[in-house]
Design a protein around this motif. Structure first.
Motif, short mmCIF file in Angstrom:
data_model
loop_
_atom_site.label_atom_id
_atom_site.label_comp_id
_atom_site.label_asym_id
_atom_site.label_seq_id
_atom_site.Cartn_x
_atom_site.Cartn_y
_atom_site.Cartn_z
N ALA B 2 0.87 -1.06 -0.06
CA ALA B 2 -0.08 0.01 -0.18
C ALA B 2 1.05 1.28 0.13
O ALA B 2 2.06 0.97 0.45
N GLU B 3 0.26 2.33 -0.62
CA GLU B 3 1.25 3.60 -0.49
C GLU B 3 0.69 4.20 0.81
O GLU B 3 -0.38 4.40 1.21
N LYS B 4 1.90 4.77 1.48
CA LYS B 4 1.54 5.43 2.64
C LYS B 4 2.42 6.35 2.90
O LYS B 4 3.36 6.70 2.09
N THR B 5 2.02 7.49 3.84
CA THR B 5 3.10 8.47 3.86
C THR B 5 4.07 8.06 4.84
O THR B 5 4.13 7.28 5.61
N GLU B 12 3.04 2.96 12.11
CA GLU B 12 3.05 1.47 11.60
C GLU B 12 3.68 0.79 12.13
O GLU B 12 3.50 -0.28 12.93
N ALA B 13 5.05 1.36 12.14
CA ALA B 13 6.23 0.51 12.77
C ALA B 13 6.16 0.20 13.94
O ALA B 13 6.32 -0.91 14.58
N PRO B 151 9.35 6.12 2.96
CA PRO B 151 8.32 5.68 3.95
C PRO B 151 8.56 4.15 4.16
O PRO B 151 8.60 3.41 5.22
N ALA B 152 9.01 3.37 3.17
CA ALA B 152 9.39 1.99 3.38
C ALA B 152 10.72 1.95 4.36
O ALA B 152 10.56 0.94 5.01
N ASP B 153 11.73 2.61 3.90
CA ASP B 153 12.92 2.49 4.96
C ASP B 153 12.65 2.94 6.42
O ASP B 153 13.28 2.49 7.16
N VAL B 183 4.65 1.10 0.97
CA VAL B 183 5.34 0.37 2.20
C VAL B 183 4.97 -0.94 2.49
O VAL B 183 3.61 -1.42 2.44
N PRO B 184 5.69 -1.84 2.68
CA PRO B 184 5.64 -3.46 2.78
C PRO B 184 4.56 -3.52 4.01
O PRO B 184 4.78 -3.07 5.10
N GLU B 185 3.68 -4.37 4.02
CA GLU B 185 2.70 -4.53 5.07
C GLU B 185 3.66 -5.63 5.89
O GLU B 185 4.25 -6.32 5.59
N GLY B 186 3.12 -5.30 7.27
CA GLY B 186 3.67 -6.26 8.36
C GLY B 186 5.14 -6.26 8.61
O GLY B 186 5.92 -5.21 8.39
#
Lengths: 423, 327
Positions: B2-5, B12-13, B151-153, B183-186
Motif C-alpha cells: 500500500a502507498e503510505k506517508t 505503523e512500525a 516511507p518503506a525504509d 510500504v510493505p505490510e507487516g
C-alpha cells in the motif's frame, strides 16, 4: 638558465643512462655541440646542447639513470646565475614564475618562455587523475605524450581514452600488464640445481618477448613457402658488383630480396598495411623494416619507400642502418614505423624458417640460405641449381592464403627475372 | 503493497512493534493526549494506554535519562524528541550514558533504546530549530545513527531500531512527513549499515541521506537529460556506514559528489570523501566534491533559507564539474 633535460627519444622511453660526458663542468659549449652519450633501452645517442654558454653544472654523472624530463646539467648563459645545487627544478621554475609576476626585469626571453612551457612536466611530473595513472600503468602509456583537458592541464579519463583509441600502434606494441602478470605466475620456479645460473632478461629482450608473445597469441598467422631459383640473380649480382666495385658498392642478396618484396607489394596492397583499432590501414609507400640481429637482441631499422629506391640506394641505406644498429646508434624514427618486414637468416646456413609478424604490420618474409641442389631442367636432365626458400607469414585477419601465395609467386617471378629489379 | 506517508509508515512500525512486544513503550512531550506535535503518535494513547504512551514534562534530560534507565532494566522505550534540536539538553544522557553503559558494564547491561524525531530544516524554523545532527551523533561509538528517506525504509529501520539491543539515534526527515511511498505490510526490516542504490548510473556517484537523497534524484533526472547517468546512493545508515556500496559505485563511475544539508566542515560528506580517497584512489578521475549547507546559522527568511541549503542546481553543477563539463 637553460637546463639540459633527459630527452625523450621514443614512445617507450622512460629513462636514459648517461654513458659518458663529452664536455666537462666549466667547458664553454655551443648550441649543437655533443654534450654526452646516452643509452636508452634501444639505442645509444649523442645528445646535443640546445643552448650556448658555460656547462656550469653536471647533475647526473656517468652511469646514472635519469627519468625522462629530469635535468641532467645546466648551461649558464651570459649574466645568468647557477641555481643552488640540488634545488628541485619545480621550485626553481616556480621561483622564476614568481619573479615574473613581481615584474622582475632581469628575466630574459628564455626565462619567460621556458618555465611556463615546461611547467607541467618539470621534474617529469604530469598532472593526471589517479584513474588515468592506473589506466596508464595497465596500458603502458607514457602520460607525457597526452595533453590534458582538465584544470591546469590535468589528464582526465576522456583524454587517455581518446589517446588509446587513436594510437592503436602504441597499444598493440606492448601488452597490458594484467595479461602479462598471470603468465609470470604460471611459470615454474627455478630448480636451483647445481650447474645452473639465473639470468634476468634484458629490457630489450623483455620487450621483444612481450611483443612476440602478443603477436603469436593474437594474430592468426598463416604461412606459405616458395623455392626461388637464384642462378640468374647470382649471375647478375656478380656482374653488377664487378661494375660497381670502383664505386665501393656491393649489392647483397638481401638487397635484391627487399627490392623484390617491396615491388611485389604494389599489386598486393593488403599486405603493406597496419592492423589498427579502426581497420586495416593500407600504406602506399613500402617502408621496409629489416631485421638486424644484435648481441643484446634484435632491431628492425626501416628503409623508407623501398619500392621506389634503386638497388644501390637500398644497399647503401641497409649497410648504414645495420652498422649503426649494431653500434646502438639508431634514432627512434629510423627503427619505428615500418609497414612490412624482411628477416634474412641466409648468412647462417638456414634451410628454411618462419618468422613472427611484427605488429601492427600484417606480413613478414623469412629469407633462408641459398643452397645448391640437383634439379630437373625442362628436358628432364639433372642439372645443378641455386635455390632459396622464402616463407611468408601473414595475418589472416587481413589476407587469405591464396593472396599470400600469389604474392609470393610475384616475388619469385621478380627474383628469377632479376633485370625486372633494375627498371 | 500500500502507498503510505512517511508519517504513517513510522506510526505503523511503532504500532506493530508495540503489539508484538509488550516491553515496547513510547515517551515524549505531547505524544499522548495531543497525539504528537507532528501527529506521529496520534491515537496510540487510546490503543495502548498511558503506561505505554507516556506524556512527559518539558525536560529532555529527565525523560531521556528515565528511558535509558528503563532500557537498562529490560524495557524497549522509544523516545520522541519534538525536534532533534532539543536533544542538546539530553546530550549528556545520550552520549555519556546511553552510548557507554554497555561498555562500562563489560556487556552485562544493554540499552535497547530508540530516540526519534525530526532532523534538519527546510521548513523555516530558523537557526535554533534547523540543525542536522547526523555528524554530531555519528561521531560517538556506542550509538547507531540512521536517517531514512523513503516511507518503506522508515518502517523497516524503525522496526530494526526497536529490536536492536543498542541505543539508536533515529533521524527523521521532518520536512518529508507528508511524502508518500510504497510500504510493505507487516514484518519488514531494513538492516543497519546497508546503503540503498536509489538510482543506478555509470557516470558519477551522488552520495546522500535523508532529504538530500530526493534532491540528488531530481538532479540525476536533470543530468540524464544531457546524457549523464548519475548513480544515487542513499546511505540510510550513518553509523554503521556502508562503505562498500559507496566504493563499489565509485569504482564504476570514477567520480563522486557527496551531498549533505549540514555544514561543510567535519560533516558526513567529509567522511565519505575521505573513505573514497582511501579505498578507491586509483579509480578516481576527479577530486571528490562536497555540496553542503552554507556556513551560517540557518536563517528564517524563506529566500535566505533556500540559499543556505544545497539545491538541485548546485548538485547538477558540481556533478558537471567532476565530469570536467563545466558550463
Amino acid at each position: 638558465m637553460p637546463e639540459v633535460i633527459m630527452p625523450k627519444m621514443g614512445d617507450a622511453m622512460e629513462e636514459g643512462t648517461i654513458l659518458r660526458w663529452l664536455k666537462q663542468e666549466g667547458d664553454e659549449v655551443e648550441e649543437g655541440d655533443v654534450l654526452a652519450e646516452i643509452e636508452t633501452d634501444k639505442v645509444n645517442l649523442e645528445m646535443e646542447a640546445e643552448a650556448s654558454g658555460k656547462l656550469a653544472e653536471i647533475i647526473a654523472g656517468e652511469g646514472e639513470s635519469v627519468p625522462v624530463g629530469r635535468p641532467i646539467a645546466f648551461i649558464q648563459g651570459e649574466g645568468e646565475e647557477v641555481p643552488e645545487r640540488g634545488k628541485p627544478r619545480e621550485a626553481a621554475a616556480g621561483a622564476a614564475e614568481e619573479e615574473e609576476g613581481a615584474g622582475a626585469p632581469a628575466a630574459t626571453e628564455e626565462r619567460e618562455a621556458r618555465p611556463r612551457e615546461r611547467a607541467p612536466e618539470a621534474d617529469g611530473h604530469v598532472r593526471a587523475s589517479p584513474l588515468v595513472r592506473r589506466l596508464a600503468r595497465e596500458h603502458d602509456v607514457d602520460l607525457s605524450q597526452i595533453e590534458g583537458s582538465g584544470p591546469h592541464g590535468r589528464i582526465v579519463e576522456r583524454d587517455i581514452r581518446a589517446y588509446l583509441e587513436r594510437a592503436p600502434e602504441e597499444r598493440e606494441e606492448r601488452p597490458a600488464a594484467p595479461a602479462a602478470a598471470p603468465r609470470a605466475a604460471e611459470l615454474p620456479p627455478p630448480t636451483g640445481a647445481p650447474g645452473t645460473e639465473l639470468v634476468e632478461p634484458s629490457r630489450m629482450q623483455r620487450i621483444i618477448g612481450e611483443r612476440m608473445t602478443q603477436a603469436k597469441q593474437q594474430i592468426p598467422h598463416f604461412y606459405a613457402t616458395v623455392e626461388v631459383r637464384m642462378d640468374e640473380l647470382m649471375r647478375l649480382r656478380g656482374e653488377l658488383n664487378e661494375q660497381l666495385a670502383e664505386e665501393g658498392v656491393k649489392l647483397s642478396v638481401n638487397d635484391f630480396v627487399m627490392k623484390a618484396c617491396a615491388l611485389a607489394l604494389g599489386k598486393f596492397r593488403n599486405l603493406n598495411a597496419l592492423y589498427t583499432s579502426e581497420g586495416i590501414e593500407l600504406h602506399e609507400s613500402v617502408d621496409m623494416a629489416m631485421a638486424v640481429a644484435l648481441e643484446s637482441g634484435l632491431i628492425t631499422p626501416v628503409i623508407r619507400d623501398c619500392a621506389g629506391k634503386t638497388l644501390s640506394k637500398i644497399s647503401a641505406e641497409a649497410k648504414d642502418l645495420a652498422t649503426r644498429a649494431r653500434e646502438g646508434k639508431l634514432k627512434p624514427d629510423e627503427y619505428q614505423g615500418g609497414t612490412f618486414t624482411v628477416s634474412n637468416m641466409g648468412m647462417f646456413g638456414v634451410e628454411d624458417f618462419t618468422a613472427i609478424i611484427n605488429p601492427p604490420q600484417v606480413a613478414i618474409v623469412a629469407v633462408s640460405s641459398i643452397v645448391r641442389r640437383p634439379v630437373f631442367d625442362e628436358e628432364g636432365s639433372v642439372v645443378p641449381a641455386q635455390l632459396m626458400k622464402l616463407t611468408l607469414s601473414a595475418d589472416h585477419r587481413v589476407a587469405n592464403g591464396a593472396e599470400g601465395a600469389l604474392y609470393l609467386a610475384e616475388v619469385k617471378r621478380l627474383l628469377e627475372n632479376p633485370v625486372m629489379l633494375l627498371v | 503493497m500500500a502507498e503510505k506517508t512517511y508519517r504513517e509508515a513510522l506510526k505503523e512500525a511503532m504500532t506493530e512493534e508495540m503489539e508484538r512486544d509488550e516491553s515496547v513503550l513510547l515517551l515524549g512531550e505531547d505524544i499522548g493526549v495531543y497525539g504528537g506535535t507532528h501527529l506521529i503518535t496520534d491515537g496510540l494513547l487510546d490503543m495502548f494506554g498511558k503506561k505505554r504512551v507516556i506524556d512527559t514534562p518539558i525536560s529532555e534530560a529527565g525523560f531521556t535519562g528515565a528511558a535509558i534507565g528503563m532500557a537498562m532494566m529490560g524495557l524497549r522505550p522509544v523516545v520522541e524528541m519534538m525536534t532533534w534540536n532539543f536533544s542538546f539538553i539530553a546530550a549528556d544522557q545520550i552520549i555519556q550514558n546511553a552510548a557507554k553503559v554497555r561498555y562500562f558494564s563489560g556487556g552485562q547491561v544493554q540499552v535497547p533504546l530508540v530516540i526519534r524525531g525530526p532532523n534538519g530544516g527546510g521548513v523555516q524554523l530558523s537557526a535554533q530549530h534547523t540543525h542536522s545532527l547526523e555528524s554530531f551523533y555519528g561521531h560517538f561509538p556506542g550509538l547507531k545513527v540512521v536517517a531514512p528517506v523513503t516511507p518503506a525504509d522508515v518502517k523497516g529501520m524503525m522496526i530494526s531500531s526497536i529490536r536492536d539491543p543498542n541505543p539508536v539515534i533515529f533521524l527523521e526527515a521532518g520536512a518529508l512527513y507528508g511524502t508518500r511511498g510504497e510500504v510493505p505490510e507487516g514484518e519488514h526490516t531494513v538492516p543497519f549499515g546497508k546503503a540503498r542504490v536509489a538510482r543506478e548510473g555509470s557516470d558519477v556517484t551522488l552520495v546522500a541521506y535523508g532529504r538530500q537523497v530526493l534532491l540528488c534524484e531530481r538532479a540525476a533526472e536533470r543530468l540524464a537529460e544531457d546524457g549523464i547517468e548519475a548513480e544515487v546512493i542513499d546511505l540510510r545508515s550513518i553509523r554503521p556506514l556502508d562503505e562498500e556500496t559507496v566504493i563499489e559505485s565509485v569504482r564504476k563511475t570514477h567520480r563522486a559528489v557527496s551531498v549533505q544539508e549540514q555544514w561543510r566542515y567535519y560533516g558526513v560528506s567529509s567522511e565519505i570523501a575521505a573513505i573514497i580517497q582511501e579505498k578507491a584512489f586509483d579509480y578516481l578521475d576527479a577530486p571528490v566534491e562536497r555540496v553542503s549547507g552554507a556556513e551560517v546559522p540557518a536563517p528564517y527568511a524563506r529566500n535566505l533559507e533556500l540559499m543556505c541549503f544545497p539545491s538541485e542546481e548546485q548538485v547538477v553543477e558540481v556533478a558537471r564539474r567532476v565530469l570536467y563539463q563545466e558550463v
